[in-house]
Design an enzyme around this catalytic site. Structure first.
Site, PDB file in Angstrom:
ATOM      1  N   ARG A 153       0.859  -1.355  -0.090  1.00 36.84           N
ATOM      2  CA  ARG A 153      -0.013  -0.082  -0.039  1.00 36.84           C
ATOM      3  C   ARG A 153       0.788   1.256   0.142  1.00 36.84           C
ATOM      4  O   ARG A 153       0.604   2.013   0.562  1.00 36.84           O
ATOM      5  CB  ARG A 153      -0.975  -0.393   1.376  1.00 36.84           C
ATOM      6  CG  ARG A 153      -2.016  -1.181   1.220  1.00 36.84           C
ATOM      7  CD  ARG A 153      -2.836  -1.166   0.042  1.00 36.84           C
ATOM      8  NE  ARG A 153      -3.745  -2.165  -0.120  1.00 36.84           N
ATOM      9  CZ  ARG A 153      -3.388  -3.470  -0.809  1.00 36.84           C
ATOM     10  NH1 ARG A 153      -2.392  -3.545  -1.683  1.00 36.84           N
ATOM     11  NH2 ARG A 153      -4.220  -4.365  -0.674  1.00 36.84           N
ATOM     12  N   SER A 203     -11.885  -1.336   1.896  1.00 33.01           N
ATOM     13  CA  SER A 203     -11.557  -1.676   3.095  1.00 33.01           C
ATOM     14  C   SER A 203     -10.944  -0.680   3.722  1.00 33.01           C
ATOM     15  O   SER A 203     -10.314   0.162   3.373  1.00 33.01           O
ATOM     16  CB  SER A 203     -10.229  -2.612   2.775  1.00 33.01           C
ATOM     17  OG  SER A 203     -10.363  -3.898   2.118  1.00 33.01           O
ATOM     18  N   GLU A 273      -6.682   2.733   5.626  1.00 37.24           N
ATOM     19  CA  GLU A 273      -6.480   2.473   4.469  1.00 37.24           C
ATOM     20  C   GLU A 273      -7.067   3.606   3.419  1.00 37.24           C
ATOM     21  O   GLU A 273      -6.621   3.901   2.476  1.00 37.24           O
ATOM     22  CB  GLU A 273      -6.681   1.105   3.806  1.00 37.24           C
ATOM     23  CG  GLU A 273      -6.268   0.886   2.470  1.00 37.24           C
ATOM     24  CD  GLU A 273      -6.328  -0.414   1.850  1.00 37.24           C
ATOM     25  OE1 GLU A 273      -6.907  -0.667   0.868  1.00 37.24           O
ATOM     26  OE2 GLU A 273      -5.882  -1.573   2.754  1.00 37.24           O
TER      27      GLU A 273
END
Length: 281
Positions: A153, A203, A273
């Protein structure tokens, strides 16, 4: 902004620009920088939580204009605003394999590369060959995969505040029926396990090392917990969903409860996130 994000949350922005080509995008960015105007580049708003007070400055939305996709054999060159799902499906039509994992990820190529998006064993770093970017001095640069500092990420784009213009993707020739079967399987897994029928930012938390955020949240007894119009999904606890005109504050309050509960119970820190921007009214 609630009309431009998948969460359906967020107050007004002072000015939104929707460039129709790369030249207009660069001109808009240059103008903002020349006049010291705060600006934010957004794709299709699939992982954004915008404050109830909105955004001061300029939002430049690229998903409606900079979305060209060009196939050159097993190579795909696409603009940053092209949707991941659209590129993945177009690749499948050409019997190209390697991007099946991206079918169903609700973001743009630019956003996907920026955060090295991934799912079901695949990540953007696995298929990216080159990335064209605009740096903070309005120079157009090109980086290879190895120069992008891809990680879970994250990427060089995040580290240096770069703006992606286009990317080159490298795939392989494959079997059309096998590719389509893989995509059907992944689509079924997504629709059966994720609350796609409700507004969300995808998410909510990054995957903590050695754990799964959704399982930690469920094991903390938070499944279905409601704060205002926001809820911990009772279908997949890794998602905070908007069930009744939730505000940004509702979501942030719920995130704080989740983080504290998981920290107290398992001594694990959950990091969001979703990207949180704008004024929290």
């Amino acid at each position: 902004m609630k009309n431009h994000t998948s969460f359906k949350i967020g107050g007004p922005v002072d000015l939104m620009i929707i460039p129709q080509n790369e030249g207009q995008l660069i001109d808009a960015i240059s103008l903002c920088r020349e006049h010291d105007l705060d600006f934010f580049i957004m794709g299709n708003g699939s992982n954004l939580l915008v404050g109830d007070g909105g955004i001061r400055g300029v939002v430049i939305k690229i998903s409606e204009g900079l979305n060209k996709i060009d196939f050159q054999g097993t190579k795909i060159v696409c603009q940053a605003g092209a949707l991941l799902t659209a590129v993945s499906r177009r690749a499948a039509e050409q019997s190209l394999t390697g991007m099946e994992f991206a079918n169903g990820i609700p973001g743009t190529i630019g956003g996907g590369v920026t955060m090295n998006a991934g799912a079901y064993g695949g990540e953007m770093k696995d298929i990216i060959k080159k990335v064209r970017v605009l740096d903070k001095d309005n120079n157009i640069l090109e980086y290879t995969n190895e120069e992008m500092n891809f990680r879970y990420r994250g990427s060089r784009v995040m580290d240096e505040g770069l703006i992606i213009l286009s990317v080159e993707i490298g795939l392989e020739e494959g079997n059309y029926e096998k590719i389509k079967e893989t995509m059907r399987d992944l689509t079924h897994r997504r629709t059966s396990k994720q609350p796609l029928e409700l507004p969300s930012g995808g998410s909510t938390f990054k995957r903590p090392v050695g754990h799964y955020a959704g399982k930690l949240i469920e094991d903390s007894g938070l499944k279905g917990l409601i704060k205002g119009g926001a809820q911990v999904s009772d279908k997949h606890c890794g998602f905070v969903v908007n069930i009744d005109n939730a505000t940004c504050k509702d979501v942030l309050d719920l995130i704080s409860i989740i983080q504290k509960t998981v920290r107290d119970k398992f001594n694990v820190e959950l990091e969001p996130e979703i990207r949180i921007i704008g004024e929290i009214a």
